[in-house]
Design a protein around this motif. Sequence first.
Motif, PDB file in Angstrom:
ATOM      1  N   ASN A   8      -7.416  13.672 -24.644  1.00 32.50           N
ATOM      2  CA  ASN A   8      -6.423  13.511 -24.136  1.00 32.50           C
ATOM      3  C   ASN A   8      -5.266  12.834 -25.156  1.00 32.50           C
ATOM      4  OD1 ASN A   8      -7.071  14.614 -21.470  1.00 32.50           O
ATOM      5  ND2 ASN A   8      -8.347  12.856 -21.129  1.00 32.50           N
ATOM      6  N   HIS A   9      -5.384  13.160 -26.240  1.00 33.86           N
ATOM      7  CA  HIS A   9      -4.382  12.739 -27.171  1.00 33.86           C
ATOM      8  C   HIS A   9      -3.656  14.034 -27.956  1.00 33.86           C
ATOM      9  CE1 HIS A   9      -6.346   8.938 -26.688  1.00 33.86           C
ATOM     10  NE2 HIS A   9      -5.604   8.380 -27.266  1.00 33.86           N
ATOM     11  N   THR A  10      -2.717  13.563 -28.748  1.00 28.57           N
ATOM     12  CA  THR A  10      -1.867  14.832 -29.425  1.00 28.57           C
ATOM     13  C   THR A  10      -2.371  14.717 -31.003  1.00 28.57           C
ATOM     14  OG1 THR A  10      -0.134  13.532 -29.687  1.00 28.57           O
ATOM     15  CG2 THR A  10      -0.370  14.905 -27.581  1.00 28.57           C
ATOM     16  N   PRO A  11      -2.240  15.659 -31.889  1.00 28.69           N
ATOM     17  CA  PRO A  11      -2.563  15.500 -33.196  1.00 28.69           C
ATOM     18  C   PRO A  11      -1.533  14.505 -33.807  1.00 28.69           C
ATOM     19  CG  PRO A  11      -2.440  17.697 -32.752  1.00 28.69           C
ATOM     20  CD  PRO A  11      -2.112  17.139 -31.334  1.00 28.69           C
ATOM     21  N   GLY A  12      -0.305  13.993 -33.383  1.00 27.77           N
ATOM     22  CA  GLY A  12       0.641  13.134 -33.668  1.00 27.77           C
ATOM     23  C   GLY A  12       0.095  11.713 -33.741  1.00 27.77           C
ATOM     24  N   ASP A  13      -0.865  11.648 -32.852  1.00 28.66           N
ATOM     25  CA  ASP A  13      -1.475  10.338 -32.804  1.00 28.66           C
ATOM     26  C   ASP A  13      -2.339   9.965 -34.131  1.00 28.66           C
ATOM     27  OD1 ASP A  13      -0.559   9.850 -30.274  1.00 28.66           O
ATOM     28  OD2 ASP A  13      -2.313  10.513 -29.048  1.00 28.66           O
ATOM     29  N   MET A  14      -2.611  10.852 -35.050  1.00 26.78           N
ATOM     30  CA  MET A  14      -3.399  10.703 -36.041  1.00 26.78           C
ATOM     31  C   MET A  14      -2.562  10.722 -37.336  1.00 26.78           C
ATOM     32  SD  MET A  14      -6.665  10.386 -36.077  1.00 26.78           S
ATOM     33  CE  MET A  14      -7.909  10.365 -34.762  1.00 26.78           C
ATOM     34  N   GLY A  67      -0.980   2.447 -39.802  1.00 21.16           N
ATOM     35  CA  GLY A  67      -1.652   1.340 -40.395  1.00 21.16           C
ATOM     36  C   GLY A  67      -3.371   2.042 -40.142  1.00 21.16           C
ATOM     37  N   TRP A  68      -4.130   1.086 -40.672  1.00 23.57           N
ATOM     38  CA  TRP A  68      -5.766   1.401 -40.382  1.00 23.57           C
ATOM     39  C   TRP A  68      -5.944   1.981 -39.200  1.00 23.57           C
ATOM     40  CZ3 TRP A  68      -8.514   3.011 -44.215  1.00 23.57           C
ATOM     41  CH2 TRP A  68      -9.898   3.080 -43.762  1.00 23.57           C
ATOM     42  N   ILE A  69      -6.690   3.100 -39.125  1.00 22.67           N
ATOM     43  CA  ILE A  69      -7.236   3.711 -37.855  1.00 22.67           C
ATOM     44  C   ILE A  69      -7.548   3.091 -36.712  1.00 22.67           C
ATOM     45  CG2 ILE A  69      -9.256   4.558 -38.822  1.00 22.67           C
ATOM     46  CD1 ILE A  69      -8.583   7.300 -37.216  1.00 22.67           C
ATOM     47  N   SER A  70      -8.358   1.928 -36.938  1.00 20.67           N
ATOM     48  CA  SER A  70      -9.047   1.336 -36.000  1.00 20.67           C
ATOM     49  C   SER A  70      -8.056   0.344 -35.233  1.00 20.67           C
ATOM     50  CB  SER A  70     -10.046   0.198 -36.566  1.00 20.67           C
ATOM     51  OG  SER A  70     -11.121   0.849 -37.471  1.00 20.67           O
ATOM     52  N   TYR A  71      -6.872   0.148 -35.905  1.00 21.26           N
ATOM     53  CA  TYR A  71      -6.066  -0.607 -35.041  1.00 21.26           C
ATOM     54  C   TYR A  71      -4.767  -0.048 -34.703  1.00 21.26           C
ATOM     55  CZ  TYR A  71      -9.155  -3.803 -37.788  1.00 21.26           C
ATOM     56  OH  TYR A  71     -10.025  -4.435 -38.373  1.00 21.26           O
ATOM     57  N   GLN A  72      -4.966   1.074 -34.527  1.00 21.13           N
ATOM     58  CA  GLN A  72      -3.632   2.112 -33.787  1.00 21.13           C
ATOM     59  C   GLN A  72      -3.698   2.088 -32.465  1.00 21.13           C
ATOM     60  OE1 GLN A  72      -1.188   3.668 -36.400  1.00 21.13           O
ATOM     61  NE2 GLN A  72      -2.276   2.020 -37.067  1.00 21.13           N
ATOM     62  N   PRO A  73      -2.775   1.542 -31.710  1.00 17.77           N
ATOM     63  CA  PRO A  73      -2.611   1.291 -30.236  1.00 17.77           C
ATOM     64  C   PRO A  73      -2.340   2.720 -29.540  1.00 17.77           C
ATOM     65  CG  PRO A  73      -0.301   0.491 -31.158  1.00 17.77           C
ATOM     66  CD  PRO A  73      -1.592   0.646 -32.276  1.00 17.77           C
ATOM     67  N   GLN A  74      -1.800   3.844 -30.207  1.00 19.30           N
ATOM     68  CA  GLN A  74      -1.657   5.107 -29.835  1.00 19.30           C
ATOM     69  C   GLN A  74      -2.942   6.041 -29.365  1.00 19.30           C
ATOM     70  OE1 GLN A  74      -0.942   4.292 -32.705  1.00 19.30           O
ATOM     71  NE2 GLN A  74      -1.158   6.076 -34.264  1.00 19.30           N
ATOM     72  N   LEU A  75      -4.111   5.133 -30.141  1.00 19.80           N
ATOM     73  CA  LEU A  75      -5.491   5.970 -29.958  1.00 19.80           C
ATOM     74  C   LEU A  75      -6.307   5.317 -28.783  1.00 19.80           C
ATOM     75  CD1 LEU A  75      -6.146   6.592 -33.790  1.00 19.80           C
ATOM     76  CD2 LEU A  75      -5.708   8.289 -31.912  1.00 19.80           C
ATOM     77  N   GLY A  76      -5.925   4.463 -28.232  1.00 20.73           N
ATOM     78  CA  GLY A  76      -6.677   3.729 -27.136  1.00 20.73           C
ATOM     79  C   GLY A  76      -7.330   4.899 -26.407  1.00 20.73           C
TER      80      GLY A  76
END
Length: 399
Positions: A338-344, A348-357
Amino acid sequence: MAISAVPLSGTNKTIYRVESIDLLRGLIMIIMALDHVRDYFHAGAFIYEPTDLSQTNTILFFTRWITHFCAPVFMFLSGASAYLVGKRKGRQALAKFLLTRGLWLVFLELTVVNFGWYFNFLPSIDFLVIWALGISMIALAGFIYLPLPLVLTIGLIMVFGHNLLDNTHVHGDGALAVLWSLFHEARFFPFEKTVFVGYPIIPWIGVMALGYCLGQLYQKEVNALKRKKLLLWMGTAAIVLFIVIRYTNAYGDASPWSSQNSRSFTILSFLNVSKYPPSLLYLLVTLGPALLFLAFTENIRSWFAERIKIIGRVPMFYYLVHLYLIHLAALVATYFCNHTPGDMILTGWISYQPQLGGYGFSLGITYAVWLVMVVILYFLCRWYDRYKKNHQQWWLSYL
């Protein structure tokens, strides 16, 4: 035999390769991809560190811990390979190659590699493993003019002594703080563009210097039995030193071990050594087994081993391609969470990206993705390895 002759198509030249080094290098490249697939696919990577004993489990801990071997072993083998190149081409040619390739690697880190991590132009300036590899090569370009015993002494002092600097800090975000971080202390600097120093260079230069000294064991005139005995002795000594020094909790790592609620987690605590920067104990527990591996695999011949050696012959190609392949796969994987490619497209470092919750998959799926990535990478490496054998362009030695 440890050393095999590889004829170059269309020429009378022959390149001698140490097959056990190719095998070990290929194996650690495969393991490295597991860590990076975990970064981009495992749900837990966005919640806690896999070595956090308050939250991890044994399988997840070792999924991360096994990848600790990758950077030090690769750096070590790069030094050994440099020695063999120098014996073949001469000291002056080796120095020029190390200097130019080192500068090239630093450039790659800040451009091609940085973009591969983020799919974004310099959201963060990261000094990671390719930077450390490049700077270590530049340092080695000077070391090779020194007597080999002196190079060995410098390497040992850097590896065994750098933890004496653990309590030395330069506070603030000024130029001296950044410089000290580049040499010894891993840190984030919250400038307009975040700067992250993950691989301070003092211990890594030491590891490459020691690898350079190891290379003398792989000269064609060295007796194979003598080489095996020395590798066994050095590997065993490193592991014993690790156990003894780690048990005392007196020196060699900034994170002491402690008794846990279970015996298995106490062992995990004992093994949970520091990578940023790589502590003495971290280097002993990774390079020791690597030396034993070299001793026991010198004459291995199998279908599987030959495939791994192909990857080991083209490690930089593998490294660059694997970053983009994993990140592209993660773009596709967003559709299943339930995310979009734009979220990738990361800031910043991937582990700390709020849009990837809420993004991420089980550890089993993560392993499955890793295996698929390795198979694809193998076929790409096989193509490139054949291309290198059949072409003589100068730039091939830089990739």
